[in-house]
Design a protein around this motif. Structure first.
Motif, short mmCIF file in Angstrom:
data_model
loop_
_atom_site.label_atom_id
_atom_site.label_comp_id
_atom_site.label_asym_id
_atom_site.label_seq_id
_atom_site.Cartn_x
_atom_site.Cartn_y
_atom_site.Cartn_z
N GLY A 128 39.93 112.19 -15.72
CA GLY A 128 40.62 112.50 -14.46
C GLY A 128 41.14 111.29 -13.72
N GLY A 129 42.10 110.60 -14.32
CA GLY A 129 42.70 109.45 -13.66
C GLY A 129 43.36 109.80 -12.34
N ALA A 130 43.82 111.05 -12.21
CA ALA A 130 44.46 111.46 -10.96
C ALA A 130 43.51 111.36 -9.78
CB ALA A 130 44.98 112.90 -11.10
N GLU A 131 42.28 111.81 -9.97
CA GLU A 131 41.31 111.75 -8.87
C GLU A 131 41.05 110.32 -8.45
OE1 GLU A 131 37.01 113.69 -7.66
OE2 GLU A 131 37.37 113.22 -9.77
N LYS A 132 40.89 109.42 -9.42
CA LYS A 132 40.65 108.02 -9.10
C LYS A 132 41.83 107.41 -8.36
CE LYS A 132 37.70 107.29 -13.18
NZ LYS A 132 37.94 108.53 -13.95
N LEU A 133 43.04 107.76 -8.78
CA LEU A 133 44.23 107.23 -8.12
C LEU A 133 44.34 107.78 -6.70
CD1 LEU A 133 46.50 105.30 -8.88
CD2 LEU A 133 47.81 107.24 -9.73
N CYS A 134 44.08 109.06 -6.53
CA CYS A 134 44.13 109.65 -5.19
C CYS A 134 43.11 109.02 -4.25
CB CYS A 134 43.89 111.15 -5.27
SG CYS A 134 45.29 112.10 -5.89
N ALA A 285 41.83 123.93 -10.27
CA ALA A 285 43.02 124.64 -10.77
C ALA A 285 44.28 123.97 -10.24
CB ALA A 285 42.98 126.10 -10.31
N VAL A 286 45.30 123.94 -11.08
CA VAL A 286 46.63 123.48 -10.64
C VAL A 286 47.26 124.66 -9.90
CG1 VAL A 286 48.88 122.61 -11.36
CG2 VAL A 286 46.80 121.89 -12.57
N TRP A 287 47.47 124.46 -8.61
CA TRP A 287 47.92 125.55 -7.73
C TRP A 287 49.20 125.12 -7.03
CZ3 TRP A 287 44.76 130.01 -7.32
CH2 TRP A 287 45.24 130.99 -6.47
N ASN A 288 50.32 125.67 -7.47
CA ASN A 288 51.61 125.28 -6.90
C ASN A 288 51.77 125.78 -5.48
OD1 ASN A 288 52.57 123.79 -9.07
ND2 ASN A 288 53.53 125.55 -10.05
N HIS A 289 52.18 124.87 -4.59
CA HIS A 289 52.34 125.19 -3.18
C HIS A 289 53.44 126.23 -3.01
CE1 HIS A 289 53.42 124.56 1.06
NE2 HIS A 289 52.20 124.08 1.20
N GLU A 290 53.09 127.37 -2.44
CA GLU A 290 54.03 128.48 -2.37
C GLU A 290 55.26 128.16 -1.53
OE1 GLU A 290 50.78 128.68 -2.08
OE2 GLU A 290 50.00 130.33 -3.32
N GLU A 316 44.48 120.69 -16.14
CA GLU A 316 45.29 119.49 -15.88
C GLU A 316 44.79 118.82 -14.60
OE1 GLU A 316 47.69 117.34 -15.08
OE2 GLU A 316 48.90 117.16 -16.90
N ASP A 317 44.73 117.49 -14.59
CA ASP A 317 44.20 116.83 -13.39
C ASP A 317 45.25 116.60 -12.31
OD1 ASP A 317 45.60 114.59 -14.30
OD2 ASP A 317 43.89 113.24 -14.25
N PHE A 318 46.48 117.11 -12.50
CA PHE A 318 47.49 117.07 -11.43
C PHE A 318 46.98 117.77 -10.19
CE2 PHE A 318 51.35 118.79 -9.35
CZ PHE A 318 51.98 117.58 -9.06
N SER A 319 46.02 118.66 -10.37
CA SER A 319 45.45 119.41 -9.25
C SER A 319 44.89 118.50 -8.15
CB SER A 319 44.33 120.32 -9.76
OG SER A 319 43.43 119.59 -10.59
N PHE A 320 44.43 117.30 -8.51
CA PHE A 320 43.89 116.41 -7.49
C PHE A 320 44.97 115.93 -6.51
CE2 PHE A 320 40.62 115.92 -10.82
CZ PHE A 320 39.51 116.23 -10.07
N TYR A 321 46.19 115.72 -7.00
CA TYR A 321 47.28 115.36 -6.09
C TYR A 321 47.59 116.52 -5.15
CZ TYR A 321 48.12 111.71 -9.61
OH TYR A 321 47.97 110.67 -10.49
N PRO A 326 51.40 118.83 -0.64
CA PRO A 326 52.03 119.93 -1.38
C PRO A 326 52.64 119.42 -2.68
CG PRO A 326 52.61 120.04 0.94
CD PRO A 326 51.91 118.73 0.74
N GLY A 327 52.40 120.17 -3.76
CA GLY A 327 52.90 119.71 -5.05
C GLY A 327 53.28 120.86 -5.95
N LEU A 328 54.17 120.57 -6.92
CA LEU A 328 54.58 121.54 -7.93
C LEU A 328 54.46 120.93 -9.31
CD1 LEU A 328 57.84 123.09 -6.38
CD2 LEU A 328 55.52 124.00 -6.29
N PHE A 329 53.96 121.72 -10.24
CA PHE A 329 53.82 121.33 -11.64
C PHE A 329 54.79 122.18 -12.44
CE2 PHE A 329 51.67 121.28 -15.79
CZ PHE A 329 51.35 119.94 -15.90
N PHE A 330 55.67 121.52 -13.20
CA PHE A 330 56.69 122.20 -13.98
C PHE A 330 56.39 122.08 -15.47
CE2 PHE A 330 58.67 120.63 -10.10
CZ PHE A 330 59.30 121.76 -9.60
#
Length: 367
Positions: A128-134, A285-290, A316-321, A326-330
């Motif tokens: 989970g590099g995303a968590e460390k970066l955040c 969970a990767v949860w796209n901002h509505e 996916e660790d994009f969830s930490f961002y 607000p974020g979107l995963f494509f």
């Protein structure tokens, strides 16, 4: 050959694992050096780049750089040169598209509606590099108001971008159950405590529990490994079950954890075995901002992403961002290719990657 393809093929030759990415980071730093951006490394084996367009807020783009411990079997003329490692999950393509976008953004600094922050991270596949970066506070420090990421995806139409509001990737928790009994010769089975039978009982009850859970999103619990006993004519004194739980909502995950622990206590009381249940922290969970999804869909018009019918049960660790801004995963379709993580995974980079970059450019310029 387009620059994005050149980036991808160069990266494909030098796959590295986890947070040990010296060649990859050196390549990314070298590519960014000509774009007149501030490049830095908030955590080991990361590369971040900030383009100051003089605006009040910033848009961030994430790319993951790590590869997988897979021996490549594609036969490509730019195959992995690092034995036992391969970009079998397409992170070379993800990183290449971010580099191409950085090049485009640097050339159009005056036209940009926001500053831009590029996040090239390690360890998506592992820790989970995303968590460390955040946790460095980078999103807050550079005033990121939205964050985007794109991932290559087999079995979706080649070159087309897909998205959905709400859940798109599952929360992942590794489940380990250790049962301790008493081993005796089967001729004296009544004097033993059968950890194998207890493990089988635990397994069946856990599966029944997962099937009965309420909720709109699916819940998946499966044990892929069960190790027990020593020989065929002795009662097993120890069983270990190893599995994975996939959920979307925190409430569902908490309920599953509670029930798995309760089942452990029930089986222990009924069989006399000691039962320990452990769930790893995993990725949210990767949860796209509505709201951001609707804004992007309306703003891009005919170029909006295609709707993804249902979330996937991968993690996916994009969830930490997304827990910070607000974020979107494509998902970027690569067509009918071998699956991700396969030693044969490859795709038509000359078709797919330029189309992905064009989509990212539209996101970049979106007001």
């Amino acid at each position: 050959m387009q620059p994005v393809v050149e980036y991808r093929r160069a990266l494909h030759r030098i796959p590295e694992l986890d947070d040990r990415l010296p060649e990859t980071c050196a390549y990314v730093h070298s590519a960014l050096a000509s774009f007149e951006m501030e490049a830095f490394s908030p955590i080991p084996s990361s590369v971040c780049a900030y383009l100051d367009a003089g605006k009040a807020e910033t848009v961030a783009f994430r790319a993951d750089m790590d590869a997988l411990p897979v021996e490549e079997a594609t036969g490509l003329d730019f195959s992995s040169e690092n034995s036992g490692a391969m970009h079998a999950c397409g992170h070379d393509g993800n990183t290449a598209m971010a580099l191409a976008l950085a090049e485009y953004a640097a050339a159009r600094r005056a036209e940009l509606p926001r500053n831009v922050l590029f996040l090239f991270q390690p360890s998506e596949e592992t820790t989970g590099g995303a968590e460390k970066l955040c946790d460095t506070g980078i999103l807050e420090r550079y005033r990121a108001a939205r964050v985007f990421a794109m991932h290559l995806w087999p079995k979706l139409e080649q070159g087309r971008v897909y998205c959905r509001p709400g859940p798109i990737m599952a929360r992942s928790n590794e489940v380990t159950v250790r049962l301790t009994g008493k081993s005796v010769h089967i001729g004296k089975a009544a004097e033993g405590v059968d950890a194998l039978a207890a493990g089988a009982e635990y397994l069946l009850r856990a599966y029944e529990m997962a099937k009965a859970l309420p909720g709109e999103e699916p819940v998946v619990l499966r044990f892929g490994k069960m190790v027990s006993g020593t020989v065929r004519n002795a009662v097993s004194g120890r069983t270990v079950l190893e599995g994975s739980l996939r959920t979307f909502r925190d409430e569902a995950q908490a309920l599953c954890r509670q029930r798995l622990e309760e089942i452990g206590r029930e089986v222990a009381a009924e069989t006399g075995c000691g039962v320990e249940v452990h769930l790893s922290q995993g990725y949210p969970a990767v949860w796209n901002h509505e709201g951001l999804y609707e804004m992007v869909r309306a703003g891009l018009g005919e170029h909006a992403p295609l709707p993804l019918a249902a979330p996937t049960l991968t993690a996916e660790d994009f969830s930490f961002y997304q827990r910070r801004v607000p974020g979107l995963f494509f998902l970027l379709g690569v067509g009918d290719t071998p699956e991700l993580h396969s030693p044969e995974f490859c795709f038509d980079d000359e078709t797919v990657l330029p189309q992905g970059v064009e989509f990212l450019k539209r996101l970049l310029l979106l007001e």
